[in-house]
Design a protein around this motif. Structure first.
Motif, PDB file in Angstrom:
ATOM      1  N   GLY A 356       0.758  -1.496   0.148  1.00  0.00           N
ATOM      2  CA  GLY A 356      -0.372  -0.155  -0.568  1.00  0.00           C
ATOM      3  C   GLY A 356       1.354   1.215  -0.105  1.00  0.00           C
ATOM      4  N   ALA A 357       1.732   0.769   0.108  1.00  0.00           N
ATOM      5  CA  ALA A 357       2.873   2.456   0.236  1.00  0.00           C
ATOM      6  C   ALA A 357       3.493   2.718  -0.849  1.00  0.00           C
ATOM      7  CB  ALA A 357       4.486   1.674   1.093  1.00  0.00           C
ATOM      8  N   MET A 358       3.305   1.991  -1.981  1.00  0.00           N
ATOM      9  CA  MET A 358       3.272   2.100  -3.357  1.00  0.00           C
ATOM     10  C   MET A 358       2.576   3.597  -3.865  1.00  0.00           C
ATOM     11  SD  MET A 358       4.316  -0.725  -5.154  1.00  0.00           S
ATOM     12  CE  MET A 358       4.496  -0.523  -6.474  1.00  0.00           C
ATOM     13  N   TYR A 359       1.499   3.273  -3.476  1.00  0.00           N
ATOM     14  CA  TYR A 359       0.347   4.774  -3.917  1.00  0.00           C
ATOM     15  C   TYR A 359       0.533   5.724  -2.861  1.00  0.00           C
ATOM     16  CZ  TYR A 359      -3.561   7.300  -3.511  1.00  0.00           C
ATOM     17  OH  TYR A 359      -4.380   8.474  -3.838  1.00  0.00           O
ATOM     18  N   PHE A 360       1.079   6.158  -1.800  1.00  0.00           N
ATOM     19  CA  PHE A 360       1.216   6.610  -1.166  1.00  0.00           C
ATOM     20  C   PHE A 360       2.783   7.426  -1.661  1.00  0.00           C
ATOM     21  CE2 PHE A 360      -1.630   5.041   1.443  1.00  0.00           C
ATOM     22  CZ  PHE A 360      -2.457   5.700   1.940  1.00  0.00           C
ATOM     23  N   TYR A 361       3.427   6.915  -2.161  1.00  0.00           N
ATOM     24  CA  TYR A 361       4.213   7.445  -3.028  1.00  0.00           C
ATOM     25  C   TYR A 361       4.623   8.175  -3.696  1.00  0.00           C
ATOM     26  CZ  TYR A 361       7.529   4.716   0.683  1.00  0.00           C
ATOM     27  OH  TYR A 361       8.384   4.159   2.075  1.00  0.00           O
ATOM     28  N   TRP A 362       3.958   7.550  -4.840  1.00  0.00           N
ATOM     29  CA  TRP A 362       3.293   8.186  -5.918  1.00  0.00           C
ATOM     30  C   TRP A 362       2.547   9.097  -5.914  1.00  0.00           C
ATOM     31  CZ3 TRP A 362      -1.567   8.607  -8.441  1.00  0.00           C
ATOM     32  CH2 TRP A 362      -1.548   8.585  -9.740  1.00  0.00           C
ATOM     33  N   MET A 363       1.539   9.720  -5.222  1.00  0.00           N
ATOM     34  CA  MET A 363       1.157  10.652  -5.082  1.00  0.00           C
ATOM     35  C   MET A 363       1.925  11.681  -3.965  1.00  0.00           C
ATOM     36  SD  MET A 363      -1.949  11.207  -5.768  1.00  0.00           S
ATOM     37  CE  MET A 363      -2.877  12.024  -4.848  1.00  0.00           C
ATOM     38  N   GLY A 364       2.775  11.151  -3.421  1.00  0.00           N
ATOM     39  CA  GLY A 364       3.495  12.927  -2.760  1.00  0.00           C
ATOM     40  C   GLY A 364       4.788  13.178  -3.791  1.00  0.00           C
ATOM     41  N   MET A 365       5.124  12.161  -4.501  1.00  0.00           N
ATOM     42  CA  MET A 365       6.383  12.479  -6.099  1.00  0.00           C
ATOM     43  C   MET A 365       5.061  13.148  -7.231  1.00  0.00           C
ATOM     44  SD  MET A 365       8.463  13.065  -7.091  1.00  0.00           S
ATOM     45  CE  MET A 365       9.524  11.680  -6.675  1.00  0.00           C
ATOM     46  N   ARG A 366       4.012  12.799  -7.277  1.00  0.00           N
ATOM     47  CA  ARG A 366       3.140  13.859  -8.623  1.00  0.00           C
ATOM     48  C   ARG A 366       3.163  15.886  -7.367  1.00  0.00           C
ATOM     49  NH1 ARG A 366      -2.904  12.369 -10.285  1.00  0.00           N
ATOM     50  NH2 ARG A 366      -3.564  13.589 -11.546  1.00  0.00           N
TER      51      ARG A 366
END
Length: 393
Positions: A356-366
């Motif tokens: 589930g961490a992958m989604y939040f990393y992606w959103m943070g970088m976006r």
């Protein structure tokens, strides 16, 4: 050498169940979660040297306290203080490294820092297998003594290089930003919030290495304590061998790519622990997880450095301590899952949490990329007036 064996030490010398042992170990990260921001901001206001040296002397006292403590309450209080010292020292030291390093070289500096930590960790678990398990309190006494000596060496070094450490700081960067205004900046940084959410989930998985895993091995694998020592040595040894190679690989690639690949490897390592009854599965899982660790942790520091304004670098690295919630929740959650579901399903569920961490990393970088391109209105400006501090978002 000593702290990874605290869970086993508590199991041998106190009559507590695995969940309470996990809670005791998790109190250190919990304290660090809420104190890192304070320590980082104090280093922005009063200097890195004062915060680092004070924290290290207190830290030495904590380990001496572990050696003489008898009751579980004292272990809890000492581990809380352990978390406070760590949360003051580590973000301040990372901010100091970034202060004096050109931006294009910071990923290597963070990689060297992580490498240095693991050079010590190569021999530490092997010593801990003797002093931490067989001799008990000896490991804590040795650790406290080493920390005390290091504190004095650190003080001498920072005094000697004081001019070099401050000569690069501009007048703007010397302006102190109070705790309240700094908190407002961090609170309104959406990229940081998403990143921390992802890091919390990833750390829930990583926390199992020093809490749930040793207890599970002790209870379910022949010579489990020895196997755990070997796994820790493998973990640290691979970091020493592969750190710079993988750092050079990751510095040529986007930050998000390293974070996502590392997260997948974290989850895959948990999957191997879930399968394992034979020692080989645990070794394979540790190897996979370690590669993910090498990719994630230095990259975490680089991303925080990218987010932070120069005069709030210590504050941002301190705020990064909020990801310690994962280290607080991980031991209790992992211990409960393994106790209720068994090792196979317990580690498997933890692996899904990590994914589930992958989604939040992606959103943070976006969000960060939008902000860098001027497409976001979340850029924060801190300004001071005679009457007080104000924040414009």
């Amino acid at each position: 050498m000593s702290l990874p064996f605290l869970t086993i030490y508590l199991a041998q010398h106190t009559e507590i169940d695995p969940a309470l042992a996990g809670l005791t170990v998790g109190l250190g990260p919990l304290a660090g979660t809420f104190c890192g921001f304070v320590g980082g901001n104090l280093s922005d206001q009063f200097g890195r040297r004062t915060v680092m040296v004070t924290a290290m002397f207190l830290w030495a006292g904590v380990y001496i306290g572990f050696a003489v403590a008898e009751h579980i309450v004292f272990f809890m209080l000492l581990n809380l203080l352990n978390g406070v010292c760590r949360s003051f020292f580590e973000p301040t030291s990372q901010a100091l490294m970034a202060d004096i390093t050109p931006p294009e070289r910071r990923i290597r500096v963070f990689g060297f820092r992580y490498l240095a930590i693991n050079v010590g960790a190569v021999i530490g678990p092997l010593i801990g297998a003797v002093t931490g398990i067989l001799a008990g309190k000896t490991a804590f006494l040795i650790t406290g003594t080493v920390y005390f000596v290091y504190a004095w060496l650190l003080l001498l070094m920072l005094n000697h290089y004081r001019h070099d450490l401050t000569s690069h700081v501009t007048q703007t960067e010397r302006e102190r930003v109070g705790m309240r205004a700094a908190f407002q900046v961090v609170r309104n940084d959406a990229a940081l919030r998403f990143f921390l959410a992802g890091a919390i989930l990833a750390n829930i998985g990583y926390a199992q290495i020093e809490t749930t895993l040793p207890l599970y091995l002790k209870q379910n694998v022949v010579n489990g304590e020895l196997l755990f020592s070997i796994l820790l040595a493998i973990n640290a040894g691979l970091v020493v061998i592969l750190q710079m190679l993988l750092t050079r690989w990751s510095e040529k690639r986007p930050i998000l790519q390293s974070l996502l690949i590392g997260t997948i490897l974290f989850a895959a390592g948990m999957g191997c622990f879930a399968v394992g009854q034979h020692e080989a599965w645990f070794v394979i899982g540790m190897v996979i997880l370690t590669v993910g660790e090498i990719l994630i942790f230095p990259t975490n520091s680089l991303f925080i450095d990218r987010l932070a304004p120069d005069h709030l670098r210590g504050t941002y690295f301190g705020a990064n301590g909020f990801q310690g919630l994962g280290f607080f929740m991980g031991p209790s959650l992992g211990g409960w899952l393994v106790q209720q579901l068994g090792g196979h399903w317990g580690f498997a569920v933890i692996g899904l949490v990590v994914i589930g961490a992958m989604y939040f990393y992606w959103m943070g970088m976006r969000v960060y990329q939008f902000r860098s391109c001027g497409l976001s209105q979340e850029t924060s400006v801190v300004s001071s007036s005679v009457s007080g501090e104000k924040l414009q978002v």
